[in-house]
Scaffold this motif. Structure first.
Motif, PDB file in Angstrom:
ATOM      1  N   THR A 131       0.845  -1.193   0.000  1.00 31.79           N
ATOM      2  CA  THR A 131       0.000   0.000   0.000  1.00 31.79           C
ATOM      3  C   THR A 131       0.881   1.244   0.000  1.00 31.79           C
ATOM      4  OG1 THR A 131      -0.105   0.123   2.401  1.00 31.79           O
ATOM      5  CG2 THR A 131      -1.821  -1.140   1.310  1.00 31.79           C
ATOM      6  N   GLN A 171       4.952  13.754   0.753  1.00 36.19           N
ATOM      7  CA  GLN A 171       5.668  12.685   1.439  1.00 36.19           C
ATOM      8  C   GLN A 171       4.954  11.372   1.205  1.00 36.19           C
ATOM      9  OE1 GLN A 171       5.684  14.755   5.080  1.00 36.19           O
ATOM     10  NE2 GLN A 171       7.264  16.059   4.197  1.00 36.19           N
ATOM     11  N   THR A 172       5.730  10.387   0.831  1.00 40.23           N
ATOM     12  CA  THR A 172       5.148   9.106   0.489  1.00 40.23           C
ATOM     13  C   THR A 172       5.695   8.016   1.392  1.00 40.23           C
ATOM     14  OG1 THR A 172       5.064   9.813  -1.802  1.00 40.23           O
ATOM     15  CG2 THR A 172       4.775   7.474  -1.378  1.00 40.23           C
ATOM     16  N   ILE A 173       4.801   7.213   1.914  1.00 37.09           N
ATOM     17  CA  ILE A 173       5.211   6.042   2.677  1.00 37.09           C
ATOM     18  C   ILE A 173       4.673   4.803   1.998  1.00 37.09           C
ATOM     19  CG2 ILE A 173       4.959   4.786   4.836  1.00 37.09           C
ATOM     20  CD1 ILE A 173       5.178   7.375   6.280  1.00 37.09           C
ATOM     21  N   ILE A 174       5.586   3.935   1.630  1.00 45.10           N
ATOM     22  CA  ILE A 174       5.216   2.699   0.972  1.00 45.10           C
ATOM     23  C   ILE A 174       5.254   1.591   2.007  1.00 45.10           C
ATOM     24  CG2 ILE A 174       5.766   1.137  -0.917  1.00 45.10           C
ATOM     25  CD1 ILE A 174       7.532   3.447  -2.041  1.00 45.10           C
ATOM     26  N   ARG A 175       4.187   0.846   2.132  1.00 48.21           N
ATOM     27  CA  ARG A 175       4.196  -0.309   3.021  1.00 48.21           C
ATOM     28  C   ARG A 175       4.268  -1.572   2.165  1.00 48.21           C
ATOM     29  NH1 ARG A 175       2.784  -1.132   7.953  1.00 48.21           N
ATOM     30  NH2 ARG A 175       3.543   0.648   9.130  1.00 48.21           N
ATOM     31  N   GLN A 228       0.879   5.312   1.121  1.00 50.42           N
ATOM     32  CA  GLN A 228       0.219   6.415   1.800  1.00 50.42           C
ATOM     33  C   GLN A 228       0.912   7.714   1.453  1.00 50.42           C
ATOM     34  OE1 GLN A 228       0.437   4.548   5.531  1.00 50.42           O
ATOM     35  NE2 GLN A 228      -1.210   3.211   4.815  1.00 50.42           N
ATOM     36  N   ILE A 282       1.123  11.908   1.922  1.00 44.72           N
ATOM     37  CA  ILE A 282       0.752  13.116   2.653  1.00 44.72           C
ATOM     38  C   ILE A 282       1.225  14.315   1.866  1.00 44.72           C
ATOM     39  CG2 ILE A 282       1.169  14.494   4.696  1.00 44.72           C
ATOM     40  CD1 ILE A 282       1.091  12.005   6.305  1.00 44.72           C
ATOM     41  N   PHE A 298      10.103   3.407   2.736  1.00 42.42           N
ATOM     42  CA  PHE A 298       9.484   2.091   2.655  1.00 42.42           C
ATOM     43  C   PHE A 298       9.442   1.485   4.048  1.00 42.42           C
ATOM     44  CE2 PHE A 298       9.205  -2.419   2.096  1.00 42.42           C
ATOM     45  CZ  PHE A 298       8.526  -2.634   0.903  1.00 42.42           C
TER      46      PHE A 298
END
Ligand SMILES: [Mn+2]
Ligand SMILES: [Mn+2]
Ligand SMILES: [Zn+2]
Ligand SMILES: [Zn+2]
Lengths: 134, 134
Positions: A122, B124-128, A124, A126, B93
């Motif tokens: 996934t 800002q991107t957070i990849i899970r 996310q 911001i 990540f």
DNA sequence: ATTTTAAATGCGACTGAGTTGCGTTTGTGA
DNA sequence: TCACAAACGCAACTCAGTCGCATTTAAAAT
């Protein structure tokens, strides 16, 4: 009348219709942006118990009535609607001026390529910037 | 020898070369992923003072030696390198298995269109997902 | 090498977010 | 209206992070 939809929401999730829950639901139904614990406390008045409020936020989240947002401010925020409603990994917009957090229903994220061996599940996003009210 | 580069880094930022700072620098130079306060404390041993450590993390961040990452776990994490080095808003990540946070130096092309009246500044991107070690 | 001084440290106290256990109250359905 | 699980209220606790202040120390000046 919001009252009815709130009532329904609780009923159909098997949650008892308590005073706090109805009030809490109203908070979310009457606000277009995300709310933090302090925000909610202010709306509901000093009387509300911290544990109970947190437990209800958890219950609502569990029931997909609200979803939780981390805006990197250190405090969690919550907004009405199950995550899936606005798209699986919908983006959130944080206003640098007023710190308000909005759900970006239709903003899209594309094209992330991670290194070999990493598997994306996934994403996310911001977005920081200036909101339409500022 | 890491020692030299660490020495340089401090010197050129006008930071005194203290024992803790050298050790802290080593932590970052010898780790490819982001570190939380507990992570660092464990690496340095129980002796280190909480305030001092946090103050040094702040100083390093200020000096662009490290950058801070919020992985939505509630605790801040830090990684070597000034933000700008890996691209202004480089993605991070988070492994769902081991919770390790990696900087994704080259990963993102993001295409976000926000509603009228909203002005995007940074993303800002957070990849899970699952990391290459899991 | 010794002195000087600002910066860094260590410690204790504090805030704020969130959690947990437990005894009491209350909504709901029988 | 009664019974019972669910929800509540309260106190105690953890954990992240911050702040003030007295002491120590790195590094520059003598
Ligand atoms: Mn949202
Ligand atoms: Mn990074
Ligand atoms: Zn705004
Ligand atoms: Zn992993």
């Amino acid at each position: 009348m919001e009252y009815v939809i709130g009532d329904d929401l609780l009923q159909q999730q098997g949650l008892k219709r308590t005073k706090l829950r109805m009030a809490l639901l109203d908070c979310f139904l009457n606000t277009k942006h995300a709310l933090s614990y302090p925000d909610i406390k202010q709306m509901l008045g000093e009387g509300v118990d911290r544990s109970t409020l947190y437990r209800n936020l958890a219950a609502f989240e569990e029931a997909d009535i609200i979803h939780r947002i981390y805006d990197q401010s250190g405090v969690a925020k919550y907004a009405f609607g199950k995550v899936h409603d606005h798209g699986r990994d919908h983006a959130h917009f944080v206003c640098e001026q007023c710190e308000t957090v909005y759900c970006m229903e239709k903003a899209t994220t594309v094209d992330i390529n991670v290194p070999k061996g990493f598997k994306t599940k996934t994403i996310q996003t911001i977005i920081r910037g200036i909101c339409s009210d500022c």
